[in-house]
Enzyme design. Sequence first.
Site, PDB file in Angstrom:
ATOM      1  N   LYS A 230       0.852  -1.193   0.000  1.00  0.00           N
ATOM      2  CA  LYS A 230       0.000   0.000   0.000  1.00  0.00           C
ATOM      3  C   LYS A 230       0.874   1.223   0.000  1.00  0.00           C
ATOM      4  O   LYS A 230       2.005   1.188   0.501  1.00  0.00           O
ATOM      5  CB  LYS A 230      -0.884   0.024   1.257  1.00  0.00           C
ATOM      6  CG  LYS A 230      -2.136   0.844   1.087  1.00  0.00           C
ATOM      7  CD  LYS A 230      -3.134   0.070   0.273  1.00  0.00           C
ATOM      8  CE  LYS A 230      -4.495   0.686   0.219  1.00  0.00           C
ATOM      9  NZ  LYS A 230      -5.483  -0.340  -0.182  1.00  0.00           N
TER      10      LYS A 230
ATOM     11  N   GLY B 268     -18.592   3.330  -3.068  1.00  0.00           N
ATOM     12  CA  GLY B 268     -19.967   3.504  -2.572  1.00  0.00           C
ATOM     13  C   GLY B 268     -20.928   3.898  -3.679  1.00  0.00           C
ATOM     14  O   GLY B 268     -22.057   3.403  -3.733  1.00  0.00           O
TER      15      GLY B 268
HETATM   16  N1  GLU Z   1      -7.130   0.013  -3.516  1.00  0.00           N
HETATM   17  C1  GLU Z   1      -7.868  -1.176  -3.801  1.00  0.00           C
HETATM   18  C2  GLU Z   1      -7.941  -2.068  -2.588  1.00  0.00           C
HETATM   19  O1  GLU Z   1      -7.801  -1.644  -1.461  1.00  0.00           O
HETATM   20  C3  GLU Z   1      -7.349  -1.872  -5.044  1.00  0.00           C
HETATM   21  C4  GLU Z   1      -5.913  -2.262  -4.993  1.00  0.00           C
HETATM   22  C5  GLU Z   1      -5.362  -2.722  -6.343  1.00  0.00           C
HETATM   23  O2  GLU Z   1      -6.119  -2.779  -7.293  1.00  0.00           O
HETATM   24  O3  GLU Z   1      -4.171  -2.997  -6.379  1.00  0.00           O
HETATM   25  O4  GLU Z   1      -8.219  -3.225  -2.698  1.00  0.00           O
END
Ligand code: GLU
Length: 416
Positions: free
Chosen positions: A106, A223
Amino acid sequence: MTENLNPFAIAQAQLDEAAKVLQLDPDMHAFLREPMREFHFSIPVRMDDGSTKTFKGFRVQYNDARGPAKGGIRFHPDETIDTVRALSAWMTWKTAVADIPLGGAKGGIICNPRELSQGELERLSRAYMRNIARYVGLFQDCPAPDVNTNPQIMAWMLDEYEILMGHREPGVITGKPLALGGSAGRGPATAMGGMYNIREAAKVLNIDLSSATAAIQGFGNVGSFAHKLITPMFGTKVVAVSDEFGGIYSADGLDFDTVADHLAKTGKVIDCPGTEPISNKDLLELEVDILIPAAIENQLTSKNAHNIKAKLIAELANGPTTPEADDVFNDKGIYIIPDFLCNSGGVTVSYFEMVQNGYQYYWDEDMVNQRLDHKMTKAFHAVHDMAQAKNVDTRVAAYLVAVSRVAEAVRLRGWV
Ligand code: GLU
């Protein structure tokens, strides 16, 4: 004792509980409790007025035993390294529960994108990519959108990366615009994955979705698509939605197009014609069949858990429920589709996007959704069956499925 709301402490506590049930080897448990790598950056950005502002940015690669790390980038004023750590841990469990061959990561920048001009936002996005460029790549770590980031931001980051590397590499980032190698269906994917999970949960719970009601907290990408999809797919009536400025309610059901038009004109959902205002607190506590938290962490806590009346909570947000609230929901018999299962549709279609980028051949939206449905249905039942077999709640069950898969990959690599 006051409730611990540090998301990373919560993520670790959830893992600890699963480790106990799994009788996980203590060395493996210790390894899985911490991120494998993290990067912290100070990012100077030239502002429109000629001044330079320094932003703080992070990228955490929690675990890449099952494949290249994967996860979004959030732009948020309240971002902290512990939030990013927690979200990267949840990405690790998410890709494992969805059974896609990726790890978890992340990223985040402490900033308020509403206070930035488009030019400032572009310079910040490009500068962030310059900082992480050497640590990301198709077979290393692949970022994506999350809270307050979108396809345009992914496009700037992709472009910056490709300028630095001197070649095209569309699979380095997902959630791109279609014109730059994005996947059909990626926009609605997180909400769509949630719909397939809700459909399967309704079957096991005997909820008739065509006469059910839902309340949705959060009206960002996830949402708003949940609102858009749930009524045409199942006939479920959405009686309340909210964004960060407030909520709206209508016992007759909120028409998606009317709310979306009003939002496009005013930037908020409140004061949408034909609706009554409702507070965030009252929205969560409504007497509805399905509650869909689709905003940010720590929304369902020991403070309000006792007042929640929904039969099913479909967690489209990451980390909306604290462990204390989980205990209350278990006592009350509320069924939870846990976050990293319920919202795994986004990363699953991101994975499909990487696959399509890899062979430069693109699928239509029906094909994407068909494959997404298959993955989500399998993941839901793996978790539900685990909960039944081990007599644990669905969150612990999701951890049991995910942690065993990650631990197996770690073991096979000979790391622990
Ligand atoms: N941000 C999204 C999640 O929390 C997608 C992450 C991604 O596609 O790599 O799952």
